[in-house]
Design an enzyme around this catalytic site. Structure first.
Site, PDB file in Angstrom:
ATOM      1  N   ILE A  46       0.807  -1.229   0.000  1.00  0.00           N
ATOM      2  CA  ILE A  46       0.000   0.000   0.000  1.00  0.00           C
ATOM      3  C   ILE A  46       0.833   1.267   0.000  1.00  0.00           C
ATOM      4  O   ILE A  46       0.304   2.373   0.037  1.00  0.00           O
ATOM      5  CB  ILE A  46      -1.011   0.036   1.171  1.00  0.00           C
ATOM      6  CG1 ILE A  46      -0.302  -0.234   2.496  1.00  0.00           C
ATOM      7  CG2 ILE A  46      -2.153  -0.936   0.949  1.00  0.00           C
ATOM      8  CD1 ILE A  46      -1.200  -0.023   3.700  1.00  0.00           C
ATOM      9  N   GLY A  47       2.135   1.132  -0.019  1.00  0.00           N
ATOM     10  CA  GLY A  47       2.962   2.327  -0.077  1.00  0.00           C
ATOM     11  C   GLY A  47       4.402   1.951  -0.323  1.00  0.00           C
ATOM     12  O   GLY A  47       4.823   0.858   0.026  1.00  0.00           O
ATOM     13  N   GLY A  49       8.554   3.701  -0.556  1.00  0.00           N
ATOM     14  CA  GLY A  49       9.502   4.808  -0.526  1.00  0.00           C
ATOM     15  C   GLY A  49      10.861   4.279  -0.921  1.00  0.00           C
ATOM     16  O   GLY A  49      10.965   3.150  -1.393  1.00  0.00           O
ATOM     17  N   SER A  51      13.490   3.516   0.967  1.00  0.00           N
ATOM     18  CA  SER A  51      14.030   2.433   1.792  1.00  0.00           C
ATOM     19  C   SER A  51      12.951   1.708   2.580  1.00  0.00           C
ATOM     20  O   SER A  51      13.264   0.958   3.485  1.00  0.00           O
ATOM     21  CB  SER A  51      15.086   2.977   2.737  1.00  0.00           C
ATOM     22  OG  SER A  51      14.515   3.984   3.533  1.00  0.00           O
ATOM     23  N   VAL A  54       5.299  -0.280   2.568  1.00  0.00           N
ATOM     24  CA  VAL A  54       4.230  -0.479   3.536  1.00  0.00           C
ATOM     25  C   VAL A  54       3.256  -1.513   2.988  1.00  0.00           C
ATOM     26  O   VAL A  54       2.845  -1.431   1.836  1.00  0.00           O
ATOM     27  CB  VAL A  54       3.491   0.838   3.843  1.00  0.00           C
ATOM     28  CG1 VAL A  54       2.473   0.615   4.954  1.00  0.00           C
ATOM     29  CG2 VAL A  54       4.470   1.921   4.252  1.00  0.00           C
ATOM     30  N   LYS A  70       5.210  -1.583   8.101  1.00  0.00           N
ATOM     31  CA  LYS A  70       6.190  -0.791   7.375  1.00  0.00           C
ATOM     32  C   LYS A  70       7.493  -1.570   7.429  1.00  0.00           C
ATOM     33  O   LYS A  70       8.028  -1.813   8.513  1.00  0.00           O
ATOM     34  CB  LYS A  70       6.336   0.562   8.073  1.00  0.00           C
ATOM     35  CG  LYS A  70       7.247   1.552   7.391  1.00  0.00           C
ATOM     36  CD  LYS A  70       7.099   2.884   8.103  1.00  0.00           C
ATOM     37  CE  LYS A  70       8.148   3.892   7.703  1.00  0.00           C
ATOM     38  NZ  LYS A  70       8.030   5.115   8.508  1.00  0.00           N
ATOM     39  N   ASP A 164       7.552  17.040  10.559  1.00  0.00           N
ATOM     40  CA  ASP A 164       7.181  16.675   9.186  1.00  0.00           C
ATOM     41  C   ASP A 164       5.658  16.581   9.054  1.00  0.00           C
ATOM     42  O   ASP A 164       5.122  15.600   8.572  1.00  0.00           O
ATOM     43  CB  ASP A 164       7.849  15.354   8.800  1.00  0.00           C
ATOM     44  CG  ASP A 164       7.931  15.180   7.283  1.00  0.00           C
ATOM     45  OD1 ASP A 164       7.653  16.154   6.562  1.00  0.00           O
ATOM     46  OD2 ASP A 164       8.251  14.073   6.829  1.00  0.00           O
TER      47      ASP A 164
END
Lengths: 534, 345
Positions: A46-47, A49, A51, A54, A70, A164
């Site tokens: 579902i995700g 990046g 490194s 998810v 994650k 963030d």
């Protein structure tokens, strides 16, 4: 303050009181997730990046409870585990209904698995991208913002900065609950100064951080120019940007690649009015006065004038704020699932290469680039935020005059010339030694642009361009060198291509931007020359 | 009193505060788990007291702490032996109370009364408290709180020395490999602090317990757990290559078994581990007084080693040049050693 703190503690403790007795009692009440990867079954990605990936997964021994995992590739993270350790440590000491906490974390070979509650509606950023490209309705924004302020109040009270805050880090569940996530770059103001051994209260301005962290579009001016340090109020700025993001469907400026916005800046010098018209007709009356005020107060150039989180909660904007039901009715209905959105996004990402893509490593490089924006001017009226670029101060004054004429004395710049001079005072340009020469703010001395220092700036720019090219080159090399792994061959190649294309695209944008800046500086030189001659 | 928290009342003096903290903590004993209500009340009382203590020591958004009160409170806590109670009750405290305590702890330790750190002095006379905190790593609910408190203690040389030499130090070799990442990584931070904060104490400790320490450490370096291997290797270079430990280092690089460990790590599947291993491996090779056994091993494995080294590169960053330089030197030295007739023959 004390009262609100105690109340927020109460909120937490209603669920926590049970935990008091470590051995037998709480074990039964608070589910203990297994620390063994074989207990989890991965359902979907579902995700992704640089490194981390998810996953949506189920925990088999826990009645197949749905979780998000994650998976962080530790071998990709640099030199030390300090950041990852810090995130784990900060999270393990936080407990609040509006903060996404991990169930547990453990290592699976070279990956760290962080098992978290599955927030079925995904991030606000992905919700907006898929269903609200022009932003959420104001009453929904209010609910989201209020929940985030609860989280921030708690967090700041504990002496932590999130650093963030953005829609991409705000997650929603199917019941409409909203949680702040991703503490990857958060920091404790207690630790920053722990060596001094002086007891200082969290509010105290003497506690300052200097490290640059966060995602550029959302970063407060004092974080971008971090030489003077920043504190809790930097989160309030990002909160304000996030409010704009929810309202417009994107953070300020992101609809233009950085190069394009610079181009606009240059053209505005000549055809400013056309651009202004277009901007104002769109948004001028879309939002309530309360909302505009709230955002304006968060986006004050001066950190100390920004209200703290628990004061913002008392803002009239939240007075008639609805409950999470509103989100279920308005936002969640008909929303594609997180998995569907991710797959769709993956397809779209390839050709379009949006800047919203969050790559931790990329962002680090972005930061350097973004430092060239020297400040932001918030225009309360149109609810827009515009960057101020170093060296265009005099022009800025010009603009406000034009505007005043156009709109019959109505001041669009929030606080007029004071702001424009103030926000430019922090110009410390990493890539260009001419920063000093431009520090003069909106004063007349600015006219005398030193030709030599400009040339120096151009040379420095060229150097930074070369440097970036080298960095990208070595990155590509690194990626090429990275063979093997668990992924299938095709998938691997697909990802490599995706990443490399993205890098290339970014590099191209960077080149373009730098070229534009060169041109811009060139224009400045000639302008200065002309004034000199005249 | 404290239950009239919401009404403005005369603030407690430090003496009164210590007294009521003590009473509220003791009250936890008299209630049994069966009396849920009574226990909840007792716990609430403790929590309220801790919030007040935190406020006096650290202040909050409105109040700055008053130096004199902080000092009096610290003194009183020592006089009344409250430290014992605070530490021993930690496992039964609630979540917020534990956190408040941790926040207060660092202030209390750093607080000087007159010319002495009176809390540190107190612990020096009650070292068993430190053992208690170390053992608490086994209780994952409170592990991270205890870890924070321990690291505050380790800032003081006498306390760090005690923990290093205590029997409980051995436990850290186990804690850093606990499956729960939060706890394991916290334990590793503490372990690292112990081995790096006070160089001279560490150096004395390592000389005195060389064999037993490095026996255990080797198990970390050869662990099947990636995180353990990577962190322990990095940490090894951090303390071994420090100048106060140069005697230890000289001893370390004479031993063939250590070289074998480094060579194994040099061909680890993780590039990060390979690079860290290189920084220790190079010392074995660069040592001008290599014992014969070391030379023999290097010579016998020279082809494999050279192949590995040629492929090794940090790939990015400014350390590149220095790394390449060192690599060249090491490669030359390996080639030289491998040509020595009497070793291979």
């Amino acid at each position: 303050m004390k009262l609100s703190r105690l109340n927020s503690l109460r909120r937490v403790q209603s669920g926590e009181l049970i935990m008091k007795f470590p051995d037998d009692q709480d074990e039964s009440k608070r589910p203990q997730f297994p620390l063994d990867s074989s207990c989890y079954k991965i359902i979907d990605e579902i995700g992704v990046g640089v490194s981390a990936v998810v996953y949506k997964a189920i925990c088999i021994p826990m009645n197949s409870a749905v979780v998000a995992i994650k998976a962080i590739d530790l071998d990709r993270s640099r030199a030390d585990f300090d950041d990852i350790r810090r995130e784990a440590k900060i999270l393990s000491l936080l407990s609040h209904p509006n903060i996404l906490n991990a169930h547990c974390s453990f290592t699976v070979d070279r990956r760290l698995w962080v098992v978290m509650p599955f927030m079925s509606a995904g991030s606000l950023q992905s919700i907006i991208t898929s269903s609200f490209p022009d932003g959420l309705p104001e009453p929904c924004i209010a609910v989201v913002l209020r929940e985030i302020l609860h989280a921030l109040t708690y967090l700041h009270d504990q002496g932590h900065l999130h650093r963030d805050i953005k829609a991409g880090n705000i997650l929603m569940d199917s019941n409409g609950s909203v949680k702040l996530a991703d503490f990857g770059v958060s920091a404790s103001i207690f630790e920053a100064n722990s060596t001094q051994g002086v007891p200082i209260s969290p509010s105290s301005t003497s506690m300052m951080l200097k490290e640059i962290a966060g995602t550029p579009y959302w970063m407060a001016p004092e974080v971008i120019h971090s030489h003077n340090g920043y504190s809790l109020k930097a989160d309030i700025w990002s909160f304000g940007i996030t409010a704009l993001e929810l309202a417009h469907g994107r953070p300020p400026l992101s609809h233009l690649p950085p190069s394009k916005s610079l181009l606009l800046k240059i053209t505005r010098r000549f055809r400013f009015s056309d651009y202004e018209n277009q901007q104002n007709s769109n948004n001028k009356n879309k939002f309530s006065k309360g909302f505009k005020e709230l955002v304006a107060s968060c986006l004050d150039q001066e950190p100390s004038r920004r209200p703290c989180a628990d004061k913002l909660l008392k803002h009239p904007f939240f007075r008639n704020c609805k409950g999470p039901d509103l989100l279920i009715k308005t936002v969640l209905q008909g929303l594609p699932s997180v998995e569907e959105r991710f797959k769709l996004g993956k397809l779209q990402r390839l050709p379009s290469m949006k800047m919203e893509e969050e790559d931790e490593e990329e962002i680090e490089k972005e930061i350097i680039k973004q430092r060239r924006i020297s400040g932001w001017n918030f225009k309360e009226d149109g609810l827009e935020l515009e960057p101020v670029f170093p060296g265009e101060n005099c022009e800025e004054d010009e603009c406000s005059i034009i505007k005043q004429v156009r709109f019959g004395g109505e001041s669009i710049m929030e606080k007029g010339s004071r702001d424009s001079s103030e926000c430019c005072s922090g110009v410390s340009d990493l890539s260009s030694p001419t920063g000093n020469g431009r520090r003069g703010g909106g004063e007349a001395e600015e006219e005398a642009v030193d030709r030599e220092s400009i040339m120096g700036g151009l040379v420095a720019l060229k150097r930074s361009l070369d440097e970036q090219r080298r960095a990208v080159g070595s990155l590509i090399e690194l990626i090429e060198g990275e063979k093997g792994g668990e992924m299938s061959r095709e998938e691997q190649i697909g990802r490599l291509m995706e990443k490399m294309t993205r890098e290339l695209e970014n590099e191209r944008k960077r080149n373009f931007e730098l070229e534009m800046e060169l041109e811009f500086l060139g224009l400045q030189i000639s302008a200065a020359h002309n004034t000199g001659a005249a | 009193m404290s239950f009239s928290f919401f009404k403005p009342s005369r603030p407690k003096t430090p003496q009164e505060m210590v007294k009521s903290i003590k009473e509220s903590l003791m009250a936890l004993d008299t209630k049994t788990v069966v009396e849920v209500r009574a226990l909840e009340k007792a716990m609430e009382e403790v929590e309220k007291n801790f919030v007040t203590m935190r406020c006096m020591l650290i202040g909050d958004a409105e109040v700055e702490p008053i130096a004199e009160q902080v000092s009096q409170l610290t003194q009183e806590i020592c006089n009344e032996c409250l430290i014992d109670l605070l530490i021993h009750k930690l496992p039964v405290l609630g979540w917020e109370a534990r956190k408040d305590l941790v926040n207060c702890w660092s202030i209390l330790l750093k607080q000087k009364v007159g010319s002495t750190y009176c809390c540190v002095n107190y612990i020096e006379n009650h070292f068993e408290l430190l053992d208690f905190l170390v053992v608490c790593y086994d209780n994952k609910e409170i592990a991270v709180n205890c870890g924070n408190m321990l690291r505050e203690c380790i800032k003081f040389p006498t306390l760090a020395k005690y923990i290093l030499e205590a029997a409980s130090f051995e436990l850290f070799f186990k804690f850093v490999e606990l499956p729960n990442f939060d706890v394991a990584s916290d334990a590793f931070s503490t372990f690292k602090d112990l081995l790096t904060k006070h160089e001279n104490i560490v150096s004395d400790f390592l000389s005195a317990h060389y064999d037993e320490f490095f026996d255990r450490y080797e198990k970390l370096l050869t662990s099947s757990n990636y995180v353990t291997r990577r962190q322990s290797l990095k940490l090894l270079s951090e303390f071994l290559l420090e100048s106060p430990n140069s005697q230890i280092m000289k001893r370390y690089i004479l031993e063939v078994r250590n070289l074998k460990v480094m060579m194994t790590l040099l061909k680890d599947s993780s590039k990060n581990i390979q690079l860290s291993a290189f920084h220790i491996f190079k010392v074995f090779v660069a040592n001008p007084n290599k014992p014969r056994e070391i030379k023999v091993i290097v010579a016998k494995n020279h082809e494999k080693l050279l192949e590995l080294l040629h492929d090794l590169s940090p790939g990015k960053g400014a350390e590149d040049e220095q790394f390449e330089e060192e690599k060249e030197l090491i490669i030359k030295e390996i080639e030289r050693v491998s040509r020595l007739q009497h070793l291979t023959g």
